[in-house]
Write an enzyme that holds these catalytic residues in place. Sequence first.
Site, PDB file in Angstrom:
ATOM      1  N   ASP A 272      81.932  -2.693 -46.040  1.00 54.10           N
ATOM      2  CA  ASP A 272      81.466  -2.506 -44.667  1.00 54.10           C
ATOM      3  C   ASP A 272      80.313  -3.478 -44.435  1.00 54.10           C
ATOM      4  O   ASP A 272      79.915  -4.227 -45.344  1.00 54.10           O
ATOM      5  CB  ASP A 272      81.052  -1.062 -44.398  1.00 54.10           C
ATOM      6  CG  ASP A 272      81.378  -0.636 -42.952  1.00 54.10           C
ATOM      7  OD1 ASP A 272      81.010  -1.385 -42.025  1.00 54.10           O
ATOM      8  OD2 ASP A 272      81.998   0.422 -42.761  1.00 54.10           O
ATOM      9  N   HIS A 316      91.808   1.485 -33.784  1.00 53.15           N
ATOM     10  CA  HIS A 316      91.712   2.046 -32.429  1.00 53.15           C
ATOM     11  C   HIS A 316      90.473   1.552 -31.699  1.00 53.15           C
ATOM     12  O   HIS A 316      90.388   1.651 -30.475  1.00 53.15           O
ATOM     13  CB  HIS A 316      91.784   3.572 -32.453  1.00 53.15           C
ATOM     14  CG  HIS A 316      90.539   4.269 -32.912  1.00 53.15           C
ATOM     15  ND1 HIS A 316      90.276   5.587 -32.619  1.00 53.15           N
ATOM     16  CD2 HIS A 316      89.488   3.842 -33.657  1.00 53.15           C
ATOM     17  CE1 HIS A 316      89.129   5.942 -33.156  1.00 53.15           C
ATOM     18  NE2 HIS A 316      88.635   4.911 -33.790  1.00 53.15           N
TER      19      HIS A 316
END
Length: 418
Positions: A272, A316
């Site tokens: 990340d 998404h």
Amino acid sequence: MAKTRISELAAIISTKTEIIEQYLRSHNLASPSFDVDYVDPQLPPDIAVCKVTISEATEELNSLLAGPSAFWTTLDTTFLPTIHAIYRFKLASSFPIGGEASFAFIASAVDIPEPDVQRIIRLAITHRIFREPRRGIVTHTAISKAIATIPLLQSFLGLVTEEIWPASTRIVDAIEKWPNSEEPNETGYNLATNQYETYFNGMKKDPDRGKRFADVMNFTHAGGKFERAGLIAHYDWACMSEGLVVELGGSQGMMCFDLARYSPKMKCISQDLPDVVAGVEVPEDLKGRVEVVAHDFFTEQPVKNADAYLFRWIFHDWSDKYSIRILRKLIPALKHGARIVTGKVCLPEPGSISYSIERRMRATDMVMKACLNGRERDVDQWAQLFTKSDSRFNFKGVIRIPGSRWSVIEVIWEDVSV
């Protein structure tokens, strides 16, 4: 005479309610209540599903009895402002749990005019938030107690009323202003806030927003525990039990920790952004098998030839344009047979599941549009996304996790020249 639909629904409600009542009685548990001392018990799956069935049947029955001309009665434009006021002015925390307070006392505690406190709380009472046992005197219900005492719930109400709701009020304007836009800074949120940074870039400059967002992710996904467990239980990880799995956008590594404990010979790398992974410590029992490292998935993947690359709650957030960029940055690292595993919502075929569950999934799709210009996708749209990224992505299909809105989307990289 054939049984009518309203009679069928009433029978369903009655039967399932009796099942729940029997379970509660046999386990000496309190029946559901709005009383301030009520605690909602953790029910086993076979009993919890009865609650869902009752809720869906009740909603359909209400709609049938209201009639087609009364659909507008569900459009309650006053509910969110009421919740916003409760959140913003900390009304639920203005007097002790188990105590009572006058409107004047609450107004003084939160420093807003008494007439406004009165109108807000009295409307909230119609939603069973607070009670007025005597005229002018307010007490708590189980709902107002939860708002006052659960910090993650407070964060959820703040995100909904101060970010998602304003963005949703401008989604139509954004569609009109930027038709067919896939840019993350051309959204209802941008119009509502009158600023044109992307949603997440703006959040980076506001630590309070960032913390609230992280709290909400923990609240809505129970810290990700159930979604992670479903992804582990309903995908065939055995074929790579001694291999390497890389999770992109893995936050602080919880999925990799769970996966490595599930498969004791597997190695995992969680990636990340630098500010997300800073200071993360790998648990002692996983050192040597799990790493948490910095990586931006819009740059080329540095870990080559892993057996699987895992995405959860990533695509998404992004339109196809940017999702394709993410996937193409993965390609140089892929070996023939590598799996791309995505844990995410897969929108159902219209009408194939209950309206209430389908509504929640499609409502999330609207939130993604309003705030990010992202989207939820159905099976065909998932397949098209990978095909548009590269023809060597072989879309294998979708595994729906039972009892959940989540699915596992599987793709295999097929390039015999590699």
